[in-house]
Design a protein around this motif. Structure first.
Motif, PDB file in Angstrom:
ATOM      1  N   PHE A   1     -49.592  50.185  58.394  1.00 50.76           N
ATOM      2  CA  PHE A   1     -48.928  50.149  59.700  1.00 50.76           C
ATOM      3  C   PHE A   1     -47.496  49.630  59.565  1.00 50.76           C
ATOM      4  CE2 PHE A   1     -50.860  45.983  59.141  1.00 50.76           C
ATOM      5  CZ  PHE A   1     -49.850  45.107  59.561  1.00 50.76           C
ATOM      6  N   ALA A   2     -46.662  49.970  60.548  1.00 49.43           N
ATOM      7  CA  ALA A   2     -45.266  49.546  60.510  1.00 49.43           C
ATOM      8  C   ALA A   2     -44.597  49.802  61.861  1.00 49.43           C
ATOM      9  CB  ALA A   2     -44.494  50.286  59.411  1.00 49.43           C
ATOM     10  N   SER A   3     -43.464  49.155  62.057  1.00 48.46           N
ATOM     11  CA  SER A   3     -42.695  49.307  63.298  1.00 48.46           C
ATOM     12  C   SER A   3     -41.998  50.655  63.392  1.00 48.46           C
ATOM     13  CB  SER A   3     -41.645  48.196  63.416  1.00 48.46           C
ATOM     14  OG  SER A   3     -42.247  46.938  63.539  1.00 48.46           O
ATOM     15  N   GLU A   4     -41.710  51.287  62.248  1.00 49.91           N
ATOM     16  CA  GLU A   4     -41.020  52.573  62.242  1.00 49.91           C
ATOM     17  C   GLU A   4     -41.609  53.455  61.139  1.00 49.91           C
ATOM     18  OE1 GLU A   4     -36.762  52.240  62.047  1.00 49.91           O
ATOM     19  OE2 GLU A   4     -36.702  50.580  63.483  1.00 49.91           O
TER      20      GLU A   4
ATOM     21  N   ASP B   1     -31.440  58.996  61.106  1.00 52.80           N
ATOM     22  CA  ASP B   1     -31.893  57.808  60.389  1.00 52.80           C
ATOM     23  C   ASP B   1     -32.452  56.772  61.348  1.00 52.80           C
ATOM     24  OD1 ASP B   1     -32.156  56.122  58.017  1.00 52.80           O
ATOM     25  OD2 ASP B   1     -30.548  54.933  58.912  1.00 52.80           O
ATOM     26  N   MET B   2     -31.845  56.655  62.527  1.00 48.69           N
ATOM     27  CA  MET B   2     -32.330  55.680  63.503  1.00 48.69           C
ATOM     28  C   MET B   2     -33.740  55.997  63.971  1.00 48.69           C
ATOM     29  SD  MET B   2     -29.126  55.010  66.069  1.00 48.69           S
ATOM     30  CE  MET B   2     -27.465  54.722  65.449  1.00 48.69           C
ATOM     31  N   PHE B   3     -34.008  57.278  64.219  1.00 50.58           N
ATOM     32  CA  PHE B   3     -35.257  57.666  64.859  1.00 50.58           C
ATOM     33  C   PHE B   3     -36.311  58.196  63.884  1.00 50.58           C
ATOM     34  CE2 PHE B   3     -32.161  57.681  68.266  1.00 50.58           C
ATOM     35  CZ  PHE B   3     -32.866  57.141  69.327  1.00 50.58           C
ATOM     36  N   ASP B   4     -35.941  58.567  62.674  1.00 50.78           N
ATOM     37  CA  ASP B   4     -36.867  59.144  61.687  1.00 50.78           C
ATOM     38  C   ASP B   4     -37.429  60.491  62.119  1.00 50.78           C
ATOM     39  OD1 ASP B   4     -36.676  56.909  60.003  1.00 50.78           O
ATOM     40  OD2 ASP B   4     -38.228  55.863  61.113  1.00 50.78           O
ATOM     41  N   GLU B   5     -37.108  60.951  63.300  1.00 55.62           N
ATOM     42  CA  GLU B   5     -37.622  62.192  63.864  1.00 55.62           C
ATOM     43  C   GLU B   5     -36.510  62.822  64.692  1.00 55.62           C
ATOM     44  OE1 GLU B   5     -42.275  61.214  64.728  1.00 55.62           O
ATOM     45  OE2 GLU B   5     -40.833  60.439  66.174  1.00 55.62           O
ATOM     46  N   PRO B   6     -36.619  64.097  65.028  1.00 54.81           N
ATOM     47  CA  PRO B   6     -35.649  64.673  65.955  1.00 54.81           C
ATOM     48  C   PRO B   6     -35.682  63.908  67.280  1.00 54.81           C
ATOM     49  CG  PRO B   6     -36.974  66.399  64.955  1.00 54.81           C
ATOM     50  CD  PRO B   6     -37.619  65.101  64.580  1.00 54.81           C
ATOM     51  N   PHE B   7     -34.518  63.542  67.766  1.00 58.56           N
ATOM     52  CA  PHE B   7     -34.419  62.877  69.064  1.00 58.56           C
ATOM     53  C   PHE B   7     -33.210  63.483  69.763  1.00 58.56           C
ATOM     54  CE2 PHE B   7     -33.371  59.600  72.154  1.00 58.56           C
ATOM     55  CZ  PHE B   7     -34.633  59.269  72.643  1.00 58.56           C
TER      56      PHE B   7
ATOM     57  N   ILE C   1     -42.474  44.770  61.654  1.00 55.94           N
ATOM     58  CA  ILE C   1     -43.726  44.350  61.043  1.00 55.94           C
ATOM     59  C   ILE C   1     -44.271  45.482  60.188  1.00 55.94           C
ATOM     60  CG2 ILE C   1     -44.218  42.797  62.956  1.00 55.94           C
ATOM     61  CD1 ILE C   1     -46.356  44.751  63.912  1.00 55.94           C
ATOM     62  N   ALA C   2     -45.072  45.102  59.190  1.00 55.43           N
ATOM     63  CA  ALA C   2     -45.636  46.089  58.266  1.00 55.43           C
ATOM     64  C   ALA C   2     -46.845  45.483  57.590  1.00 55.43           C
ATOM     65  CB  ALA C   2     -44.594  46.507  57.222  1.00 55.43           C
ATOM     66  N   GLY C   3     -47.695  46.344  57.018  1.00 55.36           N
ATOM     67  CA  GLY C   3     -48.826  45.816  56.287  1.00 55.36           C
ATOM     68  C   GLY C   3     -49.830  46.877  55.905  1.00 55.36           C
ATOM     69  N   VAL C   4     -50.865  46.435  55.187  1.00 52.98           N
ATOM     70  CA  VAL C   4     -51.924  47.336  54.739  1.00 52.98           C
ATOM     71  C   VAL C   4     -53.232  46.559  54.687  1.00 52.98           C
ATOM     72  CG1 VAL C   4     -51.415  46.849  52.301  1.00 52.98           C
ATOM     73  CG2 VAL C   4     -52.665  48.936  52.917  1.00 52.98           C
ATOM     74  N   VAL C   5     -54.324  47.229  55.048  1.00 52.83           N
ATOM     75  CA  VAL C   5     -55.674  46.684  54.845  1.00 52.83           C
ATOM     76  C   VAL C   5     -56.505  47.781  54.189  1.00 52.83           C
ATOM     77  CG1 VAL C   5     -55.664  44.994  56.712  1.00 52.83           C
ATOM     78  CG2 VAL C   5     -56.300  47.358  57.201  1.00 52.83           C
ATOM     79  N   ALA C   6     -57.516  47.380  53.415  1.00 55.89           N
ATOM     80  CA  ALA C   6     -58.338  48.364  52.702  1.00 55.89           C
ATOM     81  C   ALA C   6     -59.778  47.908  52.670  1.00 55.89           C
ATOM     82  CB  ALA C   6     -57.811  48.569  51.284  1.00 55.89           C
ATOM     83  N   ALA C   7     -60.701  48.859  52.862  1.00 51.30           N
ATOM     84  CA  ALA C   7     -62.127  48.543  52.838  1.00 51.30           C
ATOM     85  C   ALA C   7     -62.604  48.216  51.431  1.00 51.30           C
ATOM     86  CB  ALA C   7     -62.914  49.719  53.417  1.00 51.30           C
ATOM     87  N   HIS C   8     -61.939  48.775  50.448  1.00 51.60           N
ATOM     88  CA  HIS C   8     -62.306  48.499  49.056  1.00 51.60           C
ATOM     89  C   HIS C   8     -61.385  47.414  48.510  1.00 51.60           C
ATOM     90  CE1 HIS C   8     -58.712  50.893  48.317  1.00 51.60           C
ATOM     91  NE2 HIS C   8     -59.241  51.829  49.107  1.00 51.60           N
TER      92      HIS C   8
ATOM     93  N   GLY D   1     -45.043  50.273  76.434  1.00 45.81           N
ATOM     94  CA  GLY D   1     -44.486  50.862  75.223  1.00 45.81           C
ATOM     95  C   GLY D   1     -43.064  50.459  74.907  1.00 45.81           C
ATOM     96  N   LEU D   2     -42.681  49.230  75.231  1.00 40.64           N
ATOM     97  CA  LEU D   2     -41.324  48.787  74.908  1.00 40.64           C
ATOM     98  C   LEU D   2     -41.126  48.618  73.410  1.00 40.64           C
ATOM     99  CD1 LEU D   2     -41.985  47.413  77.932  1.00 40.64           C
ATOM    100  CD2 LEU D   2     -39.667  46.591  77.569  1.00 40.64           C
ATOM    101  N   LYS D   3     -42.160  48.178  72.708  1.00 42.57           N
ATOM    102  CA  LYS D   3     -42.060  47.967  71.269  1.00 42.57           C
ATOM    103  C   LYS D   3     -42.928  48.988  70.538  1.00 42.57           C
ATOM    104  CE  LYS D   3     -39.109  46.059  71.502  1.00 42.57           C
ATOM    105  NZ  LYS D   3     -37.829  46.131  70.783  1.00 42.57           N
ATOM    106  N   PRO D   4     -42.439  49.564  69.457  1.00 40.81           N
ATOM    107  CA  PRO D   4     -43.147  50.650  68.757  1.00 40.81           C
ATOM    108  C   PRO D   4     -44.102  50.145  67.693  1.00 40.81           C
ATOM    109  CG  PRO D   4     -40.974  50.364  67.804  1.00 40.81           C
ATOM    110  CD  PRO D   4     -41.087  49.340  68.908  1.00 40.81           C
TER     111      PRO D   4
END
Length: 615
Positions: free
Chosen positions: A163-166, A336-342, A6-13, A148-151
């Motif tokens: 916001f986004a899943s990864e 690539d899978m984790f986007d961070e050191p794992f 999932i992904a998306g954006v919201v903005a006050a303006h 916390g099963l889903k990120p």
């Protein structure tokens, strides 16, 4: 039931809908591995929502997301499973709501209308991360499941929330990655992975388990609150009652987790937890296929135990050979899978088995969670031996400490019991940190220098013994290491993994059972072994704990890792300002998993050299 991105954006303006839709489309493309079957985008005033779908129940177009209620005022994008959705769906239909699909997604929008957000969260049972946009209220709710099963990740700035899943999808929105956080890099070394709510990237945060983020267009601010907290209420103190209750609850959980319109299998390690999941399948009359890794190392191979389980219950058994070449093939891919050191070596075997399973299955059951709920880790006993059940005992000092160190061959134990716990889980010693990193970089790390800091924020001072330590692991080790590993390695290949041990009903059994019944006289997983003793082959109860482990010392010999570190160090100045001049020499004092942690961190920094911001 869609396991998705999932992904998306919201903005006050006011926003440029076309421009923002294209940016969210980039985010969705970055998450395509999580949902190869379908994708969707929709714009709603201040919000743009995106979704990529892995179809599991109701494979028709009716499960397309983003999904709205009848009048188009409530919209949702959702990643997860609501296991009790049939019951909730019936209640909502009786209340007058109209459903257009057989998916669990619709329960979220209609449940929100009927019960409000808190009422919905009290009722749903499952693993989930979702974004719900209330167009009338111009309010966005981001929600992550209890354990916390889903990120779910987000960035909040200047009245805008993305916001986004990864993290890779947030990077796709921004078109470049933000600078890395020095404290997050050090924390990932101490704790295998970056502990939430931090991420490796400045400006990006992880929504913690059991929390809701609410954003309102009124002020453009994001507010996070906790809707669920782990609490023990030990009312079951009879071992026989607890055994019956746990087994019946686990069987019911497994039955719910087997609901799908696609093929389902089991990751069978040969350990107690996954073997009891297989036994439960047999108990309810489901003959599923079990998949096991056969590692080319006798000390790590448990395929023989898995074979015993399958033979006992008449289950089909697939054994996947895994040699050093297979494990090494994922060395570069983990970043690539984790986007961070794992730095968990178990991610190698998890990725290997997920890739193989995804060729035939869409859904797999796994045995994760039993150790945290029912006390299965050896470090629980080790900590109690050193600090006492109440954590008040202090390690011996002076000459006695030197004598004890010679006798046991053990390092000095920190005086602080939480620092001692962090050390048992692999946190680096301060003198090693000082040798590995540039002093200026260390100065930027703040409280991350102290590996016990994350435990102090989560410590239940009213608990003792196993109860106290399991509460810490349920908040830190389980979501940030174990479940992150499961989600990223499986979803990278479009595979859903379900975890029956972490069903809400099983969690409630663990919470309501006394420590003396769960871990009688300090025995690891005493209650689980009581359940297993009449249901599994006897050798499984006698063997030492393994899981999908990896023979890291043989697959990645010490000199191989050090040679690669020397080669890449000499190839440029990318490491300066982060690592110390003699970092490779300092790493040479280690071997096995501790060295693997440093090696993977070194390689991640090298690949992301532009993010260090050391000037």
């Amino acid at each position: 039931m869609p396991l998705c991105g999932i992904a998306g954006v919201v903005a006050a303006h006011s926003i440029d809908a076309d421009r923002e839709t294209e940016k969210v489309a980039r985010m969705v493309r970055a998450l395509k591995h999580r949902g190869p079957d379908d994708d969707g985008l929709s714009a709603h005033g201040r919000a743009v929502l995106g979704h990529t779908r892995l179809s599991i129940i109701d494979l028709s177009d009716a499960g397309h997301q983003p999904l709205a209620n009848e009048d188009g005022t409530v919209h949702v994008v959702y990643n997860g499973e609501i296991y009790n959705f049939p019951t909730l769906r019936r209640a909502l239909i009786e209340a007058g709501h109209h459903f257009s699909s057989n998916t669990d997604t619709e329960v979220l929008v209609h449940g929100y209308e009927q019960w409000g957000l808190d009422g919905l969260l009290e009722r749903i049972d499952g693993m989930f991360a979702f974004a719900l946009w209330d167009e009338r209220q111009e309010t966005l709710h981001l929600v992550r499941d209890r354990l916390g099963l889903k990120p779910l990740f987000f960035a909040s700035r200047c009245g805008r929330l993305v916001f986004a899943s990864e993290p890779k999808a947030l990077i796709a929105y921004d078109e470049k990655a933000p600078p890395m956080r020095p404290e997050a890099l050090l924390a990932s070394l101490h704790h295998v992975a970056v502990p939430a709510p931090a991420t490796m990237y400045e400006q990006y945060e992880a929504l913690e388990p059991g929390t809701v983020l609410t954003w309102s267009a009124g002020d453009g601010a994001a507010r996070v609150r906790r809707y669920w907290t782990w609490r023990r209420d030990p009312v079951i103190d009879d071992p026989a009652v607890a055994e019956t209750k746990l087994w019946e609850t686990l069987c019911a959980s497994v039955e719910r987790h087997l609901i799908a319109d696609v093929p389902i299998g089991i990751f069978l390690s040969g350990g107690l937890d996954s073997s009891l999941v297989a036994a439960a399948c047999a108990e309810i009359g489901r003959r599923v296929t079990c998949i096991t890794i056969a590692i080319d190392d006798e000390q790590h191979d448990e395929s023989g135990f898995a074979r015993m389980v399958c033979e006992r219950f008449g289950l089909e058994h697939r054994v996947l050979p895994m040699a050093a070449d297979a494990g090494r093939a994922f060395e570069d891919g983990l970043a690539d899978m984790f986007d961070e050191p794992f730095a968990s070596s178990a991610a190698l075997s998890a990725a290997c088995i997920a890739q193989s399973a995804a060729q035939e299955f869409i859904v797999m059951l796994a045995g994760d969670g039993g150790d945290e709920l029912f006390g299965g880790y050896k470090w629980y006993r080790q900590w109690i031996e050193r600090y006492g059940r109440d954590g008040q005992r202090r390690p011996v000092a002076g000459a006695a400490r030197a004598w004890a160190r010679r006798l046991t061959g053990r390092r000095d134990d920190p005086a602080d019991p939480l620092a001692g716990y962090a050390r048992l889980l692999g946190a680096l010693e301060p003198r090693l940190v000082a040798r590995l990193f540039d002093p200026a970089w260390i100065d930027r790390c703040g409280t991350a220098i102290d590996p016990a800091a994350i435990y102090r924020d989560r410590d239940d001072l009213g608990a003792t013994g196993f109860d106290r330590l399991q509460a810490l692991d349920l908040q830190q080790f389980l979501p940030n290491v174990c479940l992150r590993k499961v989600d990223r390695t499986s979803m990278h290949f479009g595979l859903e993994v379900r975890v029956p041990w972490l069903d809400r009903s099983v969690v409630d059994v663990a919470a309501s059972t006394s420590e003396q019944v769960r871990n009688p006289d300090g025995r690891l997983k005493g209650l689980v072994k009581r359940v297993a003793r009449t249901r599994l082959p006897a050798p499984l109860l006698e063997k030492r704990k393994q899981g999908f482990s990896t023979p890291i010392r043989r697959w990645f010999p010490k000199e191989r890792m050090l040679d690669e570190m020397r080669r890449t160090r000499d190839a440029g100045d990318w490491w300066r300002g982060v690592f110390a001049n003699d970092a490779v020499s300092a790493a040479g004092a280690l071997k096995g998993r501790p060295l693997w942690r440093i090696y993977m961190t070194w390689q991640w920094v090298r690949r992301h050299r532009g993010l260090t911001n050391t000037e």
